[in-house]
Design an enzyme around this catalytic site. Structure first.
Site, mmCIF file in Angstrom:
data_model
loop_
_atom_site.group_PDB
_atom_site.id
_atom_site.type_symbol
_atom_site.label_atom_id
_atom_site.label_comp_id
_atom_site.label_asym_id
_atom_site.label_seq_id
_atom_site.Cartn_x
_atom_site.Cartn_y
_atom_site.Cartn_z
ATOM 1 N N HIS A 37 0.842 -1.211 0.000
ATOM 2 C CA HIS A 37 0.000 0.000 0.000
ATOM 3 C C HIS A 37 0.872 1.254 0.000
ATOM 4 O O HIS A 37 0.570 2.238 -0.684
ATOM 5 C CB HIS A 37 -0.882 0.034 1.262
ATOM 6 C CG HIS A 37 -1.922 -1.031 1.310
ATOM 7 N ND1 HIS A 37 -1.878 -2.067 2.209
ATOM 8 C CD2 HIS A 37 -3.047 -1.210 0.589
ATOM 9 C CE1 HIS A 37 -2.924 -2.846 2.040
ATOM 10 N NE2 HIS A 37 -3.654 -2.354 1.059
ATOM 11 N N GLN A 62 -18.557 -5.035 -1.408
ATOM 12 C CA GLN A 62 -17.756 -5.940 -2.231
ATOM 13 C C GLN A 62 -17.526 -7.299 -1.575
ATOM 14 O O GLN A 62 -16.791 -8.134 -2.095
ATOM 15 C CB GLN A 62 -16.429 -5.288 -2.619
ATOM 16 C CG GLN A 62 -15.437 -5.099 -1.496
ATOM 17 C CD GLN A 62 -14.240 -4.260 -1.941
ATOM 18 O OE1 GLN A 62 -14.336 -3.052 -2.079
ATOM 19 N NE2 GLN A 62 -13.103 -4.895 -2.174
ATOM 20 N N SER A 187 -2.957 -8.134 2.621
ATOM 21 C CA SER A 187 -3.423 -8.009 4.011
ATOM 22 C C SER A 187 -3.830 -9.369 4.571
ATOM 23 O O SER A 187 -3.817 -9.583 5.777
ATOM 24 C CB SER A 187 -4.627 -7.067 4.077
ATOM 25 O OG SER A 187 -4.287 -5.826 3.519
HETATM 26 O O1 PAF Z 1 -8.147 -3.415 -3.234
HETATM 27 C C1 PAF Z 1 -8.806 -2.989 -2.268
HETATM 28 O O2 PAF Z 1 -8.300 -2.850 -1.163
HETATM 29 C C2 PAF Z 1 -10.270 -2.642 -2.459
HETATM 30 O O3 PAF Z 1 -10.875 -3.499 -3.360
HETATM 31 C C3 PAF Z 1 -10.506 -1.175 -2.859
HETATM 32 C C4 PAF Z 1 -9.866 -0.850 -4.202
HETATM 33 C C5 PAF Z 1 -9.922 -0.266 -1.785
HETATM 34 C C6 PAF Z 1 -11.998 -0.884 -2.979
HETATM 35 O O4 PAF Z 1 -12.642 -1.115 -1.770
#
Ligand code: PAF
Length: 282
Positions: A37, A62, A187
């Site tokens: 990240h 999601q 993660s």
């Molecule tokens: O890759 C991620 O961590 C998630 O899918 C994102 C792009 C932050 C969208 O919630």
């Protein structure tokens, strides 16, 4: 670093960061931050951002029934410290009802690259990703958004969504960060126990071997079948190991020299589902 938890303070903070034509970079995340990240923050700056915002939002839209939203790792304090150390200018931590207020009923469906692979394994997942990313782009007015290549299909979906909806943002792809032994940073790696962690880098090794075999003339279906068999022997439950066109994610059963290709893999090791992808040379 400014921390915003409501939309009006976010809009004011972003407007200030963009004042005088300064370019704002955005790194969307779900928190549990690792070096991958942080490399996105650096990449946004390298791509021309004068200031960088990061969002931390575990997006319920999601996750589907098979995914465990409650189990997703959360460490707000640690994440904010990492962002501060990495020189992030603004952290956006919306509560769920700021992102999805009551009676909210609009979502974004991206057809093409959402189909197959993760789209099959996690129905509705990319609808959630496309919707939250569109909201983040519009809320911040960011000029550049950095996304890791680790989630290759997500990168294609978000790129297509921004283009199709004429959102004036540049999607900056950032190469996957790997541990020294080749395991792609994620993660979810923290859920691997010691014996699973020792085996996990084998996924990348099998993918590289398959890519080399295909580039050297092996038949694609045979190279993929051999790779899947090696994964099973090592203790993985492979979901897919497949060759696809890099942008549209059309499955390929032979090398296609006319367009870039990607080898995509998802495999479960214990309770952890590992995802990875690499380019394939024709
Ligand atoms: O890759 C991620 O961590 C998630 O899918 C994102 C792009 C932050 C969208 O919630």
């Amino acid at each position: 670093m400014q921390i915003c938890r409501d939309l009006s303070s976010l809009r004011a903070a972003c407007a200030a960061l963009r004042a005088g034509g300064r370019r704002l970079g955005l790194v969307p995340t779900m928190g549990a931050l690792h070096d991958g990240h942080l490399s996105l923050l650096a990449a946004a700056r390298a791509a021309g951002a004068d200031a960088v915002a990061a969002s931390i939002f575990v997006n319920p839209l999601q996750f589907n029934a098979g995914d465990d939203l409650a189990r997703y790792p959360r460490d707000e304090e640690g994440d904010l410290a990492k962002l501060r150390d990495a020189g992030c200018d603004l952290a956006w931590l919306p509560p769920v009802d700021a992102m999805y207020p009551p009676r909210n009923c609009s979502t974004i469906e991206v057809a093409g690259p959402s189909r197959g692979f993760e789209g099959d394994a996690r129905p509705g997942h990319f609808r959630g990703v496309a919707t939250v990313c569109a909201k983040l782009f519009l809320q911040t007015g960011a000029d550049i958004a950095a996304f890791g290549e680790k989630d290759w299909q997500q990168l294609q979906v978000v790129t297509r969504m921004a283009r199709d909806l004429d959102i004036p943002i540049r999607i900056q792809p950032v190469p996957t960060m790997r541990e020294a032994d080749g395991l792609a940073m994620s993660s979810r790696n923290r859920f691997l126990d010691a014996s699973e962690r020792a085996v996990a880098p084998f996924l990348f090794q099998v993918m590289r071997d398959a890519a080399v075999a295909m580039a050297g003339g092996a038949l694609v279906p045979a190279a993929l079948a051999a790779g899947r068999a090696r994964l099973v022997t090592a203790g993985f439950a492979p979901d897919y190991l497949a060759l696809a066109s890099a942008e549209g994610l059309e499955p390929l059963d032979a090398l296609d020299r006319a367009r870039p290709m990607r080898l995509l893999a998802a495999a479960r090791l214990g309770t952890v589902r590992l995802l990875d992808n690499i380019p394939v040379a024709a």
